[in-house]
Scaffold this motif. Sequence first.
Motif, PDB file in Angstrom:
ATOM      1  N   MET A 514       0.826  -1.212   0.000  1.00  0.00           N
ATOM      2  CA  MET A 514       0.000   0.000   0.000  1.00  0.00           C
ATOM      3  C   MET A 514       0.856   1.256   0.000  1.00  0.00           C
ATOM      4  O   MET A 514       0.558   2.223  -0.721  1.00  0.00           O
ATOM      5  CB  MET A 514      -0.927  -0.005   1.216  1.00  0.00           C
ATOM      6  N   LEU A 515       1.939   1.269   0.792  1.00  0.00           N
ATOM      7  CA  LEU A 515       2.820   2.440   0.825  1.00  0.00           C
ATOM      8  C   LEU A 515       3.475   2.679  -0.531  1.00  0.00           C
ATOM      9  O   LEU A 515       3.533   3.806  -1.028  1.00  0.00           O
ATOM     10  CB  LEU A 515       3.892   2.255   1.904  1.00  0.00           C
ATOM     11  N   ILE A 516       3.981   1.615  -1.126  1.00  0.00           N
ATOM     12  CA  ILE A 516       4.660   1.739  -2.419  1.00  0.00           C
ATOM     13  C   ILE A 516       3.686   2.223  -3.484  1.00  0.00           C
ATOM     14  O   ILE A 516       4.008   3.086  -4.308  1.00  0.00           O
ATOM     15  CB  ILE A 516       5.292   0.389  -2.830  1.00  0.00           C
ATOM     16  N   ALA A 517       2.455   1.663  -3.498  1.00  0.00           N
ATOM     17  CA  ALA A 517       1.465   2.052  -4.491  1.00  0.00           C
ATOM     18  C   ALA A 517       1.101   3.524  -4.345  1.00  0.00           C
ATOM     19  O   ALA A 517       0.944   4.243  -5.344  1.00  0.00           O
ATOM     20  CB  ALA A 517       0.225   1.182  -4.367  1.00  0.00           C
ATOM     21  N   SER A 518       0.973   4.005  -3.112  1.00  0.00           N
ATOM     22  CA  SER A 518       0.630   5.415  -2.888  1.00  0.00           C
ATOM     23  C   SER A 518       1.729   6.330  -3.407  1.00  0.00           C
ATOM     24  O   SER A 518       1.464   7.396  -3.970  1.00  0.00           O
ATOM     25  CB  SER A 518       0.395   5.669  -1.391  1.00  0.00           C
ATOM     26  N   GLN A 519       2.982   5.925  -3.192  1.00  0.00           N
ATOM     27  CA  GLN A 519       4.105   6.744  -3.665  1.00  0.00           C
ATOM     28  C   GLN A 519       4.213   6.703  -5.195  1.00  0.00           C
ATOM     29  O   GLN A 519       4.572   7.697  -5.822  1.00  0.00           O
ATOM     30  CB  GLN A 519       5.405   6.259  -3.041  1.00  0.00           C
ATOM     31  N   ALA A 520       3.914   5.559  -5.789  1.00  0.00           N
ATOM     32  CA  ALA A 520       4.037   5.428  -7.240  1.00  0.00           C
ATOM     33  C   ALA A 520       2.935   6.173  -7.964  1.00  0.00           C
ATOM     34  O   ALA A 520       3.141   6.693  -9.066  1.00  0.00           O
ATOM     35  CB  ALA A 520       4.013   3.950  -7.638  1.00  0.00           C
ATOM     36  N   GLY A 521       1.763   6.238  -7.330  1.00  0.00           N
ATOM     37  CA  GLY A 521       0.627   6.894  -7.969  1.00  0.00           C
ATOM     38  C   GLY A 521      -0.266   5.890  -8.680  1.00  0.00           C
ATOM     39  O   GLY A 521       0.222   5.021  -9.405  1.00  0.00           O
ATOM     40  N   ASN A 545      -4.518  -2.254 -13.204  1.00  0.00           N
ATOM     41  CA  ASN A 545      -5.439  -1.134 -12.958  1.00  0.00           C
ATOM     42  C   ASN A 545      -6.031  -1.165 -11.557  1.00  0.00           C
ATOM     43  O   ASN A 545      -7.249  -1.066 -11.360  1.00  0.00           O
ATOM     44  CB  ASN A 545      -6.562  -1.123 -14.011  1.00  0.00           C
ATOM     45  N   ILE A 546      -5.160  -1.339 -10.569  1.00  0.00           N
ATOM     46  CA  ILE A 546      -5.575  -1.259  -9.156  1.00  0.00           C
ATOM     47  C   ILE A 546      -5.559   0.210  -8.744  1.00  0.00           C
ATOM     48  O   ILE A 546      -4.527   0.878  -8.870  1.00  0.00           O
ATOM     49  CB  ILE A 546      -4.633  -2.092  -8.269  1.00  0.00           C
ATOM     50  N   ASN A 547      -6.704   0.716  -8.185  1.00  0.00           N
ATOM     51  CA  ASN A 547      -6.869   2.174  -8.044  1.00  0.00           C
ATOM     52  C   ASN A 547      -6.878   2.690  -6.613  1.00  0.00           C
ATOM     53  O   ASN A 547      -6.819   3.905  -6.413  1.00  0.00           O
ATOM     54  CB  ASN A 547      -8.179   2.604  -8.727  1.00  0.00           C
ATOM     55  N   THR A 548      -6.954   1.799  -5.616  1.00  0.00           N
ATOM     56  CA  THR A 548      -7.015   2.290  -4.231  1.00  0.00           C
ATOM     57  C   THR A 548      -6.132   1.428  -3.349  1.00  0.00           C
ATOM     58  O   THR A 548      -5.763   0.298  -3.711  1.00  0.00           O
ATOM     59  CB  THR A 548      -8.449   2.245  -3.681  1.00  0.00           C
ATOM     60  N   ALA A 549      -5.805   1.976  -2.153  1.00  0.00           N
ATOM     61  CA  ALA A 549      -4.980   1.238  -1.200  1.00  0.00           C
ATOM     62  C   ALA A 549      -5.686  -0.027  -0.737  1.00  0.00           C
ATOM     63  O   ALA A 549      -5.047  -1.076  -0.541  1.00  0.00           O
ATOM     64  CB  ALA A 549      -4.645   2.131   0.000  1.00  0.00           C
ATOM     65  N   PHE A 556      -3.137  -8.074  -2.952  1.00  0.00           N
ATOM     66  CA  PHE A 556      -1.886  -8.662  -2.471  1.00  0.00           C
ATOM     67  C   PHE A 556      -2.164  -9.981  -1.747  1.00  0.00           C
ATOM     68  O   PHE A 556      -1.559 -11.021  -2.060  1.00  0.00           O
ATOM     69  CB  PHE A 556      -1.185  -7.672  -1.530  1.00  0.00           C
ATOM     70  N   ASN A 557      -3.080  -9.947  -0.812  1.00  0.00           N
ATOM     71  CA  ASN A 557      -3.373 -11.155  -0.032  1.00  0.00           C
ATOM     72  C   ASN A 557      -3.998 -12.255  -0.888  1.00  0.00           C
ATOM     73  O   ASN A 557      -3.627 -13.438  -0.772  1.00  0.00           O
ATOM     74  CB  ASN A 557      -4.312 -10.804   1.127  1.00  0.00           C
ATOM     75  N   ASP A 558      -4.928 -11.871  -1.754  1.00  0.00           N
ATOM     76  CA  ASP A 558      -5.564 -12.873  -2.615  1.00  0.00           C
ATOM     77  C   ASP A 558      -4.559 -13.520  -3.563  1.00  0.00           C
ATOM     78  O   ASP A 558      -4.602 -14.734  -3.811  1.00  0.00           O
ATOM     79  CB  ASP A 558      -6.691 -12.233  -3.431  1.00  0.00           C
ATOM     80  N   MET A 559      -3.629 -12.701  -4.100  1.00  0.00           N
ATOM     81  CA  MET A 559      -2.653 -13.219  -5.052  1.00  0.00           C
ATOM     82  C   MET A 559      -1.734 -14.241  -4.387  1.00  0.00           C
ATOM     83  O   MET A 559      -1.464 -15.310  -4.947  1.00  0.00           O
ATOM     84  CB  MET A 559      -1.835 -12.064  -5.648  1.00  0.00           C
ATOM     85  N   LEU A 560      -1.263 -13.924  -3.171  1.00  0.00           N
ATOM     86  CA  LEU A 560      -0.381 -14.866  -2.474  1.00  0.00           C
ATOM     87  C   LEU A 560      -1.110 -16.179  -2.193  1.00  0.00           C
ATOM     88  O   LEU A 560      -0.544 -17.270  -2.370  1.00  0.00           O
ATOM     89  CB  LEU A 560       0.119 -14.252  -1.173  1.00  0.00           C
ATOM     90  N   ALA A 561      -2.376 -16.068  -1.792  1.00  0.00           N
ATOM     91  CA  ALA A 561      -3.130 -17.282  -1.472  1.00  0.00           C
ATOM     92  C   ALA A 561      -3.377 -18.117  -2.728  1.00  0.00           C
ATOM     93  O   ALA A 561      -3.210 -19.351  -2.718  1.00  0.00           O
ATOM     94  CB  ALA A 561      -4.460 -16.896  -0.818  1.00  0.00           C
ATOM     95  N   THR A 562      -3.751 -17.460  -3.834  1.00  0.00           N
ATOM     96  CA  THR A 562      -4.053 -18.190  -5.071  1.00  0.00           C
ATOM     97  C   THR A 562      -2.813 -18.866  -5.635  1.00  0.00           C
ATOM     98  O   THR A 562      -2.835 -20.046  -6.006  1.00  0.00           O
ATOM     99  CB  THR A 562      -4.637 -17.229  -6.122  1.00  0.00           C
ATOM    100  N   VAL A 563      -1.710 -18.113  -5.679  1.00  0.00           N
ATOM    101  CA  VAL A 563      -0.475 -18.674  -6.228  1.00  0.00           C
ATOM    102  C   VAL A 563       0.000 -19.836  -5.361  1.00  0.00           C
ATOM    103  O   VAL A 563       0.498 -20.847  -5.867  1.00  0.00           O
ATOM    104  CB  VAL A 563       0.607 -17.584  -6.347  1.00  0.00           C
ATOM    105  N   GLY A 564      -0.176 -19.711  -4.048  1.00  0.00           N
ATOM    106  CA  GLY A 564       0.225 -20.790  -3.155  1.00  0.00           C
ATOM    107  C   GLY A 564      -0.528 -22.079  -3.424  1.00  0.00           C
ATOM    108  O   GLY A 564       0.019 -23.178  -3.274  1.00  0.00           O
ATOM    109  N   LYS A 565      -1.803 -21.957  -3.815  1.00  0.00           N
ATOM    110  CA  LYS A 565      -2.587 -23.156  -4.132  1.00  0.00           C
ATOM    111  C   LYS A 565      -2.221 -23.725  -5.508  1.00  0.00           C
ATOM    112  O   LYS A 565      -2.087 -24.927  -5.694  1.00  0.00           O
ATOM    113  CB  LYS A 565      -4.083 -22.819  -4.106  1.00  0.00           C
TER     114      LYS A 565
END
Length: 896
Positions: A514-521, A545-549, A556-565
Amino acid sequence: MDQHFLTPLFSPRSIVVFAGDPKQPEAAMPIARALLAELTQNGFKGEVNFLDIEMTGTLSDLAHSRADLAIIALPHEQIEPALEIAGRIRCRAALVLSSNLPAAQCATLHTVAKRHGVQLLGPNSLGFQRPFLKLNASVAGPLATPGPLALVSQSGALTSSVLDWAKQNGVGFSTVVSLGANTAVDLAQVLDFLAADGSTHSILVYMEGITNARRFMSALRAAASIKPVVVMKAGRKPAGTSAALTHSAAIVGADDVFEAALRRAGVVRVRAFTQMFSAAKCLASRYRPVGKRLAIVTNGGGPGVLAADWTNEIGLEVARLEGPTRNALAPLLSPHASLTQLIDLGEEATAAHYRAAVEACGTDGGVDGILVIYSPKPAAYTGANPEEIAQAVIDGSAKLGKPIIACWMGDNSVSGARKLLNAKPLPSFRTPEAAVDAFGNIASFYQNQQLLQQTPPPLSTLATPDAEGARLLIESVLAERRRVLTEMESKALLAAFHIPVSRTTLARTANEAMLIASQAGYPVALKIDSPDISHKSDVQGVALNINTATQVRDTFNDMLATVGKVKPGARINGVTIQPMSGKPRGRELYIGLTTDDPFGPVITFGAGGTMIELIDDQAMELPPLNQFLARRLIERARVAETLQHWRGAPPVDMDKLEQVLLRVSEMVCALPQLREMDINPIIVDEDGAIAVDARIVIEHAGPQTQAYHHLAILPYPAGLEREWPMKGGDLYTIRPIQPDDAQMLQDLVRNLKPESRYFRFVSSMQELPARMLARYTLIDYDREMALTAIHRTRTVHEDGTFTETEQIIGVSRYITNPDQTTCEFSLVVADAYGGQGLGSRLMLSIMDVARSKGLAEIEGLVLANNDGMLRLMRSLGFQVKAFAEDADFKLCTKTL
């Protein structure tokens, strides 16, 4: 010393034959009986002796049997002793006619031949023919008709088939060589011989495989720079496998790479047996096309339309006569003739109509070649018979400089006309499609010759890359025993070569993301980062095209869980965050790299995105690239159509796209550890290009004995350029020769004094013939080198402007000898620049290059009355001694 090392093999003055007891030919093997018959019946002018392997006596008794060439046609167990005898009586070449000889025994024969310095064609070869010498040292069939075409084949059966076909179709040969699978004399060496052979005007090659890509490409490029070469290759199998780690490697096949290699070598590729015959017919004619615009002359609409359809299908153009030509031709034809697109003479066309149409096409600037179609008509339609029309076409084409191809359709009624056409150098075919194919194959010769002329350096003229930083990054990854770079490492490697990349940061937790995304814009893209996942989209490891924190955290959480499965064993470094490209109208492309065996690195280009394999849009080129090659690479991809105005989007910045390709070429040249690479997608619009995702695979490169050893084509050696002072304070530049130097080299030769020209070329010629000029300027820097001394003169005009002209004032050259340890030199200096130390500097420079290539000795022949050159040689430490083979020359040698 100018004699080619294969001359004793293919142009022998004397032959010794081992084929059993010559007094009992009926007892010899069938292969030997066929050979004996051919040698004795065709009128070969050289000396032929026969030896019995069982004969008794000492080597001194055999001294009288010494010959240029030994031909061995014996049972398997007698071949090695016969070759041993041939070597001991100092035969310079040997031909072993055999079949099914085991590989181990073949290797033994290679060793014996090498020990005695014998050039060995075979074993398991059908031999060779030299029709002009009336020499048939083969069992491939009767001696071919003499002609300008050479055939080299790795298949014995195909060799026999071609010879049989040629007899019936009026095609003659200068040389026919059947190599076989186990020959010591290889394809590259035969190509070298044929390139220098004066009786060979064109070369036809059937091949099944190569072992040394650099040597093959070197010989092929050298031959194609002098005369047309047509290649057919068997075994077109895909090289991509499911184990490929990048998209590029998965969609590139071995035959695609071979196609790219042949295109870069300047040769014509055919894919079908019948097309090889078609190409042979066209090459046997005297014309060379310079473009792809084909005029179609016909007496029937249907055949003309078939020809036009196939012309467009294979990427050629149907030529349309220019207005003045149409206006001049129309009154000479029937009122029913049509000149709109096809030149349709109508069903009542006469011989005079055909001749007028052919001559009009010959003078029209918009026509590169002419296809003349005749379809039989009932006598009621025309008073001209097929033979009269064929003769009219032959007469009309006599003084034209464009290729003319004939298609006489039908069978019995046109057989006489076909005989007339076959008797002249005018290719004739039975169907319009075959005729168009033939023109297409030969027209590609011109296009590929343009690629052949390109000699790019390893680095472009753009800003110098951080190659050392890139090597350190690669070494650190290899030290961790990894082969696949992460996305961030891959982008760092691209950035070291100034390829624009999207700003990418790795997040290990949702809060970091979230911090990195806010700084990147916003909006941003999230991608899984794992060395074990090649294609992120396949495991749902990409979110755009992710637009909010909040969306960043949940994604982020969904991606880690999906890739793990989906990929439970994968190592996950985290998730990378990068801003969206900001190019809504950009085109998604891919630029890749794959490594082929045996051709090495290949650069690929095409449409990018997640459906890259399905779209299967790929163009490829062997490195190194320059701007011309990069532009041609882009143009060959289907996606090129979208790079201009496309659905409301303006054209992309082609210069920036070309620069990215040049940068990738620099990477490939500088980093032999690269094995595979995907830049996918790289998004390009009117403002430039940016690499959004990248993946690179590396491995240890192994010891490097020579720079750029991993490339099939050696780059232009720009590092050899040096400036040197002249007496009087002026400067000159010594640099390797380039194809563009042809005119300056010709000017140098023309301006030499007659004596200086004779000293250099041992000839009274006033200028270099076109083929020799091409041979001297388009060279393979791996096996030879030519250094030119360039003097620049500046002329200041009255208005204060100036022009600068260049001239070649000297050339030194070496060519590596077949033993690969020594080389032969030559030197010429402009008469006006003698006595300034130019000759010494050119010789010292060329010796430095030869030494850096690992050559042990340099040698050359100098005319005995060339006192100035002999003094120079002695001053440079050369040994000068008599030349045993010709008292008019001195042999100059120096250990490097």
